[in-house]
Design a protein around this motif. Structure first.
Motif, PDB file in Angstrom:
ATOM      1  N   ASP A 168      14.410   3.315   1.772  1.00  0.00           N
ATOM      2  CA  ASP A 168      14.775   2.908   0.421  1.00  0.00           C
ATOM      3  C   ASP A 168      13.806   3.513  -0.596  1.00  0.00           C
ATOM      4  OD1 ASP A 168      12.450   1.290   0.240  1.00  0.00           O
ATOM      5  OD2 ASP A 168      13.488  -0.421   1.112  1.00  0.00           O
ATOM      6  N   SER A 169      14.071   3.289  -1.876  1.00  0.00           N
ATOM      7  CA  SER A 169      13.308   3.934  -2.943  1.00  0.00           C
ATOM      8  C   SER A 169      11.900   3.390  -3.092  1.00  0.00           C
ATOM      9  CB  SER A 169      14.059   3.784  -4.273  1.00  0.00           C
ATOM     10  OG  SER A 169      14.213   2.402  -4.599  1.00  0.00           O
ATOM     11  N   ARG A 170      11.591   2.282  -2.452  1.00  0.00           N
ATOM     12  CA  ARG A 170      10.269   1.675  -2.601  1.00  0.00           C
ATOM     13  C   ARG A 170       9.327   1.970  -1.435  1.00  0.00           C
ATOM     14  NH1 ARG A 170      11.468  -4.310  -5.287  1.00  0.00           N
ATOM     15  NH2 ARG A 170      12.556  -3.536  -7.145  1.00  0.00           N
ATOM     16  N   LEU A 171       9.752   2.829  -0.529  1.00  0.00           N
ATOM     17  CA  LEU A 171       8.908   3.140   0.622  1.00  0.00           C
ATOM     18  C   LEU A 171       7.580   3.745   0.189  1.00  0.00           C
ATOM     19  CD1 LEU A 171       8.431   3.436   3.668  1.00  0.00           C
ATOM     20  CD2 LEU A 171       9.593   5.658   3.542  1.00  0.00           C
ATOM     21  N   THR A 172       7.602   4.625  -0.801  1.00  0.00           N
ATOM     22  CA  THR A 172       6.365   5.270  -1.256  1.00  0.00           C
ATOM     23  C   THR A 172       5.335   4.234  -1.678  1.00  0.00           C
ATOM     24  OG1 THR A 172       7.512   7.281  -1.965  1.00  0.00           O
ATOM     25  CG2 THR A 172       5.374   6.832  -2.961  1.00  0.00           C
ATOM     26  N   GLY A 173       5.758   3.265  -2.468  1.00  0.00           N
ATOM     27  CA  GLY A 173       4.838   2.227  -2.925  1.00  0.00           C
ATOM     28  C   GLY A 173       4.315   1.376  -1.789  1.00  0.00           C
ATOM     29  N   ARG A 174       5.190   1.054  -0.827  1.00  0.00           N
ATOM     30  CA  ARG A 174       4.752   0.225   0.299  1.00  0.00           C
ATOM     31  C   ARG A 174       3.714   0.960   1.154  1.00  0.00           C
ATOM     32  NH1 ARG A 174      10.241  -0.935   0.494  1.00  0.00           N
ATOM     33  NH2 ARG A 174      10.599   0.286   2.385  1.00  0.00           N
ATOM     34  N   LEU A 175       3.926   2.260   1.368  1.00  0.00           N
ATOM     35  CA  LEU A 175       2.976   3.028   2.164  1.00  0.00           C
ATOM     36  C   LEU A 175       1.624   3.128   1.461  1.00  0.00           C
ATOM     37  CD1 LEU A 175       5.243   5.905   3.510  1.00  0.00           C
ATOM     38  CD2 LEU A 175       4.147   4.117   4.864  1.00  0.00           C
ATOM     39  N   THR A 176       1.645   3.342   0.157  1.00  0.00           N
ATOM     40  CA  THR A 176       0.387   3.403  -0.590  1.00  0.00           C
ATOM     41  C   THR A 176      -0.347   2.075  -0.508  1.00  0.00           C
ATOM     42  OG1 THR A 176       1.324   5.039  -2.133  1.00  0.00           O
ATOM     43  CG2 THR A 176      -0.646   3.844  -2.851  1.00  0.00           C
ATOM     44  N   SER A 177       0.401   0.987  -0.612  1.00  0.00           N
ATOM     45  CA  SER A 177      -0.200  -0.352  -0.516  1.00  0.00           C
ATOM     46  C   SER A 177      -0.826  -0.580   0.856  1.00  0.00           C
ATOM     47  CB  SER A 177       0.861  -1.416  -0.804  1.00  0.00           C
ATOM     48  OG  SER A 177       0.327  -2.717  -0.661  1.00  0.00           O
ATOM     49  N   ILE A 178      -0.140  -0.151   1.906  1.00  0.00           N
ATOM     50  CA  ILE A 178      -0.671  -0.292   3.263  1.00  0.00           C
ATOM     51  C   ILE A 178      -1.942   0.534   3.430  1.00  0.00           C
ATOM     52  CG2 ILE A 178      -0.223   0.338   5.678  1.00  0.00           C
ATOM     53  CD1 ILE A 178       2.699  -0.512   5.148  1.00  0.00           C
ATOM     54  N   MET A 179      -1.935   1.753   2.910  1.00  0.00           N
ATOM     55  CA  MET A 179      -3.123   2.591   3.015  1.00  0.00           C
ATOM     56  C   MET A 179      -4.293   1.994   2.239  1.00  0.00           C
ATOM     57  SD  MET A 179      -2.418   4.908   5.096  1.00  0.00           S
ATOM     58  CE  MET A 179      -0.985   5.686   5.852  1.00  0.00           C
ATOM     59  N   LYS A 180      -4.004   1.313   1.134  1.00  0.00           N
ATOM     60  CA  LYS A 180      -5.076   0.669   0.372  1.00  0.00           C
ATOM     61  C   LYS A 180      -5.701  -0.468   1.176  1.00  0.00           C
ATOM     62  CE  LYS A 180      -7.844  -0.062  -2.965  1.00  0.00           C
ATOM     63  NZ  LYS A 180      -8.998   0.869  -3.107  1.00  0.00           N
ATOM     64  N   LYS A 181      -4.900  -1.202   1.925  1.00  0.00           N
ATOM     65  CA  LYS A 181      -5.446  -2.260   2.776  1.00  0.00           C
ATOM     66  C   LYS A 181      -6.390  -1.664   3.822  1.00  0.00           C
ATOM     67  CE  LYS A 181      -1.453  -5.346   2.357  1.00  0.00           C
ATOM     68  NZ  LYS A 181      -0.315  -5.985   3.074  1.00  0.00           N
ATOM     69  N   ILE A 182      -5.996  -0.529   4.382  1.00  0.00           N
ATOM     70  CA  ILE A 182      -6.847   0.144   5.367  1.00  0.00           C
ATOM     71  C   ILE A 182      -8.125   0.642   4.693  1.00  0.00           C
ATOM     72  CG2 ILE A 182      -6.994   2.114   6.933  1.00  0.00           C
ATOM     73  CD1 ILE A 182      -3.962   1.844   7.361  1.00  0.00           C
ATOM     74  N   ASN A 183      -7.975   1.208   3.510  1.00  0.00           N
ATOM     75  CA  ASN A 183      -9.099   1.717   2.734  1.00  0.00           C
ATOM     76  C   ASN A 183     -10.145   0.625   2.454  1.00  0.00           C
ATOM     77  OD1 ASN A 183      -9.596   2.220  -0.704  1.00  0.00           O
ATOM     78  ND2 ASN A 183     -10.536   3.553   0.806  1.00  0.00           N
ATOM     79  N   LEU A 184      -9.688  -0.570   2.153  1.00  0.00           N
ATOM     80  CA  LEU A 184     -10.601  -1.672   1.835  1.00  0.00           C
ATOM     81  C   LEU A 184     -11.401  -2.138   3.042  1.00  0.00           C
ATOM     82  CD1 LEU A 184      -8.330  -3.808  -0.523  1.00  0.00           C
ATOM     83  CD2 LEU A 184     -10.295  -2.404  -1.183  1.00  0.00           C
ATOM     84  N   GLU A 185     -10.950  -1.787   4.234  1.00  0.00           N
ATOM     85  CA  GLU A 185     -11.643  -2.217   5.446  1.00  0.00           C
ATOM     86  C   GLU A 185     -12.902  -1.393   5.717  1.00  0.00           C
ATOM     87  OE1 GLU A 185     -11.097  -4.714   7.352  1.00  0.00           O
ATOM     88  OE2 GLU A 185      -9.028  -5.352   7.047  1.00  0.00           O
ATOM     89  N   ASP A 186     -13.015  -0.222   5.100  1.00  0.00           N
ATOM     90  CA  ASP A 186     -14.172   0.635   5.376  1.00  0.00           C
ATOM     91  C   ASP A 186     -15.427   0.059   4.737  1.00  0.00           C
ATOM     92  OD1 ASP A 186     -15.734   2.811   6.156  1.00  0.00           O
ATOM     93  OD2 ASP A 186     -15.344   3.859   4.279  1.00  0.00           O
ATOM     94  N   GLN A 187     -16.446  -0.153   5.537  1.00  0.00           N
ATOM     95  CA  GLN A 187     -17.711  -0.724   5.065  1.00  0.00           C
ATOM     96  C   GLN A 187     -18.861   0.291   5.116  1.00  0.00           C
ATOM     97  OE1 GLN A 187     -17.752  -3.931   3.824  1.00  0.00           O
ATOM     98  NE2 GLN A 187     -15.540  -3.794   4.174  1.00  0.00           N
ATOM     99  N   THR A 188     -18.554   1.553   5.311  1.00  0.00           N
ATOM    100  CA  THR A 188     -19.604   2.558   5.467  1.00  0.00           C
ATOM    101  C   THR A 188     -19.832   3.392   4.208  1.00  0.00           C
ATOM    102  OG1 THR A 188     -18.052   4.195   6.357  1.00  0.00           O
ATOM    103  CG2 THR A 188     -19.134   2.722   7.932  1.00  0.00           C
ATOM    104  N   GLU A 189     -18.808   3.558   3.396  1.00  0.00           N
ATOM    105  CA  GLU A 189     -18.936   4.390   2.199  1.00  0.00           C
ATOM    106  C   GLU A 189     -18.992   3.538   0.944  1.00  0.00           C
ATOM    107  OE1 GLU A 189     -19.447   7.537   2.420  1.00  0.00           O
ATOM    108  OE2 GLU A 189     -19.005   7.766   4.553  1.00  0.00           O
ATOM    109  N   ALA A 190     -19.501   4.123  -0.131  1.00  0.00           N
ATOM    110  CA  ALA A 190     -19.594   3.415  -1.405  1.00  0.00           C
ATOM    111  C   ALA A 190     -18.210   3.201  -1.995  1.00  0.00           C
ATOM    112  CB  ALA A 190     -20.455   4.219  -2.375  1.00  0.00           C
ATOM    113  N   ARG A 191     -18.093   2.150  -2.807  1.00  0.00           N
ATOM    114  CA  ARG A 191     -16.814   1.872  -3.451  1.00  0.00           C
ATOM    115  C   ARG A 191     -16.406   3.070  -4.314  1.00  0.00           C
ATOM    116  NH1 ARG A 191     -17.026  -3.715  -5.936  1.00  0.00           N
ATOM    117  NH2 ARG A 191     -18.508  -2.700  -7.355  1.00  0.00           N
ATOM    118  N   GLY A 192     -15.147   3.421  -4.205  1.00  0.00           N
ATOM    119  CA  GLY A 192     -14.649   4.606  -4.886  1.00  0.00           C
ATOM    120  C   GLY A 192     -14.548   5.801  -3.964  1.00  0.00           C
ATOM    121  N   TYR A 193     -15.230   5.699  -2.796  1.00  0.00           N
ATOM    122  CA  TYR A 193     -15.248   6.803  -1.842  1.00  0.00           C
ATOM    123  C   TYR A 193     -15.006   6.314  -0.417  1.00  0.00           C
ATOM    124  CZ  TYR A 193     -17.527   8.792  -5.915  1.00  0.00           C
ATOM    125  OH  TYR A 193     -17.812   9.189  -7.190  1.00  0.00           O
TER     126      TYR A 193
END
Length: 267
Positions: A80-105
């Motif tokens: 559907d047309s909202r798949l792009t947004g859902r995938l970006t949201s999922i990747m952001k959840k994964i991104n927030l799990e990283d505790q090794t790099e500074a915020r923004g990176y």
């Protein structure tokens, strides 16, 4: 940029002045209607958090695009047309799990958090498990460059919910490769750690099977071209699906709706 002081605190536009709150900051701000300039967003210390969020958001969008690219041949009639947004949201959840790099990176380490990608829904209006109730088994080889879908013989009339007018269907087994992403200071952007294998994909189809006849057992094997060696920085996504079509003369015309695709394994 002005800061509001006094007892009256509000947001919104009054005349040519826009009053607003910035998340994470205690003050209320005021500025000319039209918002901050590009120069302010890039350099003003007040927008440091905004710049961090923008940087990581761009990386998450790039990682989500890689998922879509790996399965691009399927998505025209399967998403559907909202798949792009859902995938970006999922990747952001994964991104927030990283505790090794500074915020923004922070990195997007899909290999460390595959459970988030398991939540992918390609078309929210068509649930695969509601469309296909026939049993199936999925498996993959240790090298992760080949995966199989096995479906025992079944009765389509009892095991499928087909759209009106459909005469045939095809079962689908596909795999796609998604790399972890990390910020590259040289390019000032997020890049796949394994760019060579990122976005590789392959789709295996069954033959066209009639809806009004018993279907024999199906075994669909999806093998990546060249049998690439996949390292620890990539994950392999296995999806299964069904595509309906109508046969007219010798030709099969695929339906643009009623089809379904499901993420079944991340390995």
């Amino acid at each position: 940029m002005a800061i509001q002081k006094g007892h009256v605190k509000y947001v919104g536009t009054l005349g040519e002045i826009r009053h607003f709150k910035i998340k994470g900051l205690p003050d209320y701000f005021a500025g000319l209607k039209g918002g901050p300039t590009e120069e302010q967003v890039k350099n003003d210390p007040v927008f440091e958090r905004t710049r961090e969020n923008m940087n990581e958001f761009a990386g998450c969008a790039k990682a989500g695009k890689s998922v879509r690219t790996a399965f691009s041949s399927l998505l025209t009639t399967m998403a559907d047309s909202r798949l792009t947004g859902r995938l970006t949201s999922i990747m952001k959840k994964i991104n927030l799990e990283d505790q090794t790099e500074a915020r923004g990176y922070r990195a997007i380490l899909i290999t460390a958090q595959p459970q988030y990608l398991q939540q992918v829904v390609f078309d929210q209006s068509v649930n695969f498990d509601s469309v296909v109730t026939a049993p199936y088994i999925v498996s993959h080889v240790a090298a992760r460059n080949e995966a199989t879908l096995d479906v025992p013989s079944f009765n389509p009339a009892a095991s499928l919910v087909a759209p009106a007018g459909a005469t045939h269907f095809r079962l689908i087994n596909a795999i796609g490769v998604i790399s972890d992403f990390a910020y590259n200071a040289n390019t000032n952007s997020y890049e796949p750690i394994d760019a060579t294998n990122n976005e590789k994909g392959i789709v295996a189809y069954s033959s066209y099977l009639p809806i009004d006849s018993a279907a024999s057992a199906q075994s669909l094997v999806a093998t990546l071209a060249g049998s690439p060696t996949l390292g620890t920085d990539v994950s392999v996504m296995q999806v299964i699906g069904i595509e309906f079509s109508q046969k007219v003369g010798p030709n099969y015309y695929p339906f643009s709706s009623g089809n379904s695709l499901k993420m079944v394994e991340i390995f």
